[in-house]
Write a protein that holds these residues in place. Structure first.
Motif, PDB file in Angstrom:
ATOM      1  N   LYS A  98       0.923  -1.250  -0.035  1.00  0.00           N
ATOM      2  CA  LYS A  98       0.022   0.131  -0.058  1.00  0.00           C
ATOM      3  C   LYS A  98       1.009   0.996   0.000  1.00  0.00           C
ATOM      4  N   PRO A  99       1.133   1.986  -1.071  1.00  0.00           N
ATOM      5  CA  PRO A  99       1.866   2.984  -1.382  1.00  0.00           C
ATOM      6  C   PRO A  99       1.587   3.987  -0.135  1.00  0.00           C
ATOM      7  N   GLY A 100       2.776   4.586   0.304  1.00  0.00           N
ATOM      8  CA  GLY A 100       2.604   5.851   1.255  1.00  0.00           C
ATOM      9  C   GLY A 100       2.417   5.533   2.559  1.00  0.00           C
ATOM     10  N   THR A 101       2.083   4.181   2.965  1.00  0.00           N
ATOM     11  CA  THR A 101       1.758   3.767   4.321  1.00  0.00           C
ATOM     12  C   THR A 101       3.104   3.633   5.024  1.00  0.00           C
ATOM     13  N   TYR A 102       3.072   4.461   6.312  1.00  0.00           N
ATOM     14  CA  TYR A 102       4.170   4.386   7.320  1.00  0.00           C
ATOM     15  C   TYR A 102       3.543   4.014   8.839  1.00  0.00           C
ATOM     16  N   TYR A 103       4.354   3.861   9.524  1.00  0.00           N
ATOM     17  CA  TYR A 103       3.941   3.393  11.199  1.00  0.00           C
ATOM     18  C   TYR A 103       4.664   3.924  12.109  1.00  0.00           C
ATOM     19  N   PRO A 104       4.229   3.856  13.502  1.00  0.00           N
ATOM     20  CA  PRO A 104       4.901   4.710  14.395  1.00  0.00           C
ATOM     21  C   PRO A 104       6.639   4.040  14.237  1.00  0.00           C
ATOM     22  N   ILE A 105       6.895   3.079  14.035  1.00  0.00           N
ATOM     23  CA  ILE A 105       8.099   2.462  13.587  1.00  0.00           C
ATOM     24  C   ILE A 105       8.160   1.863  12.337  1.00  0.00           C
ATOM     25  N   THR A 106       8.786   2.818  11.394  1.00  0.00           N
ATOM     26  CA  THR A 106       8.774   2.504  10.016  1.00  0.00           C
ATOM     27  C   THR A 106      10.201   2.094   9.520  1.00  0.00           C
ATOM     28  N   LEU A 107      10.193   0.930   8.656  1.00  0.00           N
ATOM     29  CA  LEU A 107      11.379   0.456   8.212  1.00  0.00           C
ATOM     30  C   LEU A 107      11.390   0.672   6.835  1.00  0.00           C
ATOM     31  N   ALA A 108      12.420   1.187   6.248  1.00  0.00           N
ATOM     32  CA  ALA A 108      12.345   1.351   4.715  1.00  0.00           C
ATOM     33  C   ALA A 108      13.862   1.570   4.253  1.00  0.00           C
ATOM     34  N   THR A 109      13.724   1.003   3.081  1.00  0.00           N
ATOM     35  CA  THR A 109      15.248   1.221   2.343  1.00  0.00           C
ATOM     36  C   THR A 109      15.249   2.708   1.639  1.00  0.00           C
ATOM     37  N   TYR A 110      16.491   3.187   1.491  1.00  0.00           N
ATOM     38  CA  TYR A 110      16.740   4.419   0.991  1.00  0.00           C
ATOM     39  C   TYR A 110      16.109   4.308  -0.380  1.00  0.00           C
ATOM     40  N   GLN A 111      16.224   3.106  -1.022  1.00  0.00           N
ATOM     41  CA  GLN A 111      15.716   3.337  -2.535  1.00  0.00           C
ATOM     42  C   GLN A 111      14.093   3.278  -2.505  1.00  0.00           C
ATOM     43  N   SER A 112      13.498   2.842  -1.432  1.00  0.00           N
ATOM     44  CA  SER A 112      12.009   3.459  -1.411  1.00  0.00           C
ATOM     45  C   SER A 112      11.686   4.657  -1.606  1.00  0.00           C
ATOM     46  N   PHE A 113      12.474   5.546  -1.244  1.00  0.00           N
ATOM     47  CA  PHE A 113      12.278   7.115  -1.393  1.00  0.00           C
ATOM     48  C   PHE A 113      12.955   7.689  -2.882  1.00  0.00           C
ATOM     49  N   THR A 114      13.708   7.027  -3.298  1.00  0.00           N
ATOM     50  CA  THR A 114      14.269   7.442  -4.462  1.00  0.00           C
ATOM     51  C   THR A 114      13.612   7.131  -5.712  1.00  0.00           C
ATOM     52  N   SER A 115      12.642   6.440  -5.861  1.00  0.00           N
ATOM     53  CA  SER A 115      11.586   6.367  -7.178  1.00  0.00           C
ATOM     54  C   SER A 115      10.871   7.620  -7.143  1.00  0.00           C
ATOM     55  N   LYS A 116      10.250   7.640  -8.229  1.00  0.00           N
ATOM     56  CA  LYS A 116       9.217   8.680  -8.511  1.00  0.00           C
ATOM     57  C   LYS A 116       8.339   8.669  -7.383  1.00  0.00           C
ATOM     58  N   GLY A 118       8.285   7.159  -4.428  1.00  0.00           N
ATOM     59  CA  GLY A 118       8.885   7.551  -3.174  1.00  0.00           C
ATOM     60  C   GLY A 118       9.206   8.924  -3.093  1.00  0.00           C
ATOM     61  N   GLN A 119       9.643   9.657  -3.909  1.00  0.00           N
ATOM     62  CA  GLN A 119       9.981  11.254  -3.801  1.00  0.00           C
ATOM     63  C   GLN A 119       8.486  11.869  -3.542  1.00  0.00           C
ATOM     64  N   LYS A 120       7.681  11.382  -4.201  1.00  0.00           N
ATOM     65  CA  LYS A 120       6.366  12.385  -3.891  1.00  0.00           C
ATOM     66  C   LYS A 120       5.989  12.226  -2.388  1.00  0.00           C
ATOM     67  N   TYR A 121       6.505  11.344  -1.818  1.00  0.00           N
ATOM     68  CA  TYR A 121       6.181  11.031  -0.141  1.00  0.00           C
ATOM     69  C   TYR A 121       7.170  11.883   0.662  1.00  0.00           C
ATOM     70  N   LEU A 122       8.331  12.313   0.192  1.00  0.00           N
ATOM     71  CA  LEU A 122       9.351  12.854   1.081  1.00  0.00           C
ATOM     72  C   LEU A 122       8.776  14.091   1.657  1.00  0.00           C
ATOM     73  N   VAL A 148      18.115  11.656   0.679  1.00  0.00           N
ATOM     74  CA  VAL A 148      16.939  11.172   1.283  1.00  0.00           C
ATOM     75  C   VAL A 148      17.011  11.528   2.733  1.00  0.00           C
ATOM     76  N   THR A 149      17.998  11.209   3.360  1.00  0.00           N
ATOM     77  CA  THR A 149      18.385  11.573   4.736  1.00  0.00           C
ATOM     78  C   THR A 149      18.244  13.114   4.889  1.00  0.00           C
ATOM     79  N   LYS A 150      18.668  14.004   4.011  1.00  0.00           N
ATOM     80  CA  LYS A 150      18.513  15.290   4.398  1.00  0.00           C
ATOM     81  C   LYS A 150      16.892  15.863   4.118  1.00  0.00           C
ATOM     82  N   SER A 151      16.093  14.952   3.534  1.00  0.00           N
ATOM     83  CA  SER A 151      14.634  15.318   3.452  1.00  0.00           C
ATOM     84  C   SER A 151      13.883  15.307   4.477  1.00  0.00           C
ATOM     85  N   PHE A 152      14.360  14.670   5.743  1.00  0.00           N
ATOM     86  CA  PHE A 152      13.596  14.345   7.062  1.00  0.00           C
ATOM     87  C   PHE A 152      14.296  15.342   8.130  1.00  0.00           C
ATOM     88  N   ASN A 153      13.455  15.859   8.680  1.00  0.00           N
ATOM     89  CA  ASN A 153      13.701  16.817  10.090  1.00  0.00           C
ATOM     90  C   ASN A 153      13.183  16.301  11.416  1.00  0.00           C
TER      91      ASN A 153
END
Length: 191
Positions: A98-116, A118-122, A148-153
């Motif tokens: 389910k695209p875009g789903t995240y949890y209180p503890i979310t595990l992700a590869t960097y690559q999941s945010f580098t696709s088109k 994934g970048q939409k959700y950053l 990807v890392t710099k996209s989070f605060n």
């Protein structure tokens, strides 16, 4: 935590950021589980490979009460970015993409945010996590992973690795986004 792991955890907490440096099989994923539990913040764990995500997931399930908590709540507290996890009556986890789903503890590869996709959700997730943790943080030096890392605060940013310096001398990139080594242990302290 073992006494030497507790010392490292306390050292990291005094800084609130940076890299944990410890040897392979030292228990860095267990330390990560402990930090997540004790900081009690929404957490994003980033890694470069699925198998690294799996190691952290297994540590979380073995070293915390997440499995029991999820069964009691009836929904997942920990899951992979982009997958919907439901908890069955028998406690089993059912996973559905389910695209875009995240949890209180979310595990992700960097690559999941580098696709088109994934970048939409950053931008939407920028302020969603209080802790961003990097499994095998020496990979952070890759340009796309760094972006990807710099996209989070987050409030807290940390990582773990057995190799805090790189042969290509690009470890300064890792130090730029995660911070320097702020807690470490050696093989000798395990004994």
């Amino acid at each position: 935590l073992r006494p030497n792991q507790q010392e490292v955890a306390d050292a990291w907490l005094r800084c609130g950021y940076g890299i944990v440096h410890a040897p392979t099989a030292w228990g860095k994923s267990i330390l990560c589980s402990w930090l997540i539990q004790n900081l009690a913040k929404r957490t994003l764990i980033l890694a470069d490979k699925e198998r690294h995500i799996q190691v952290v997931f297994e540590a979380l399930m073995q070293c915390t009460n997440l499995k029991e908590l999820e069964q009691e709540l009836g929904y997942a507290v920990c899951g992979t970015f982009g997958e919907m996890v439901t908890i069955q009556a028998n406690g089993e986890r059912k996973v559905v993409p389910k695209p875009g789903t995240y949890y209180p503890i979310t595990l992700a590869t960097y690559q999941s945010f580098t696709s088109k996709r994934g970048q939409k959700y950053l931008p939407l997730l920028r302020d969603s996590f209080g802790l961003v943790w990097h499994e095998e943080s020496h990979h952070e030096a890759a340009e796309t992973f760094h972006a990807v890392t710099k996209s989070f605060n987050p409030w807290y940013r940390g990582g773990q690795t057995a190799t805090p310096t790189r042969g290509d001398k690009m470890h300064f990139v890792m130090y730029d986004t995660i911070g320097p080594v702020t807690a470490s242990s050696t093989v000798e302290t395990i004994k």
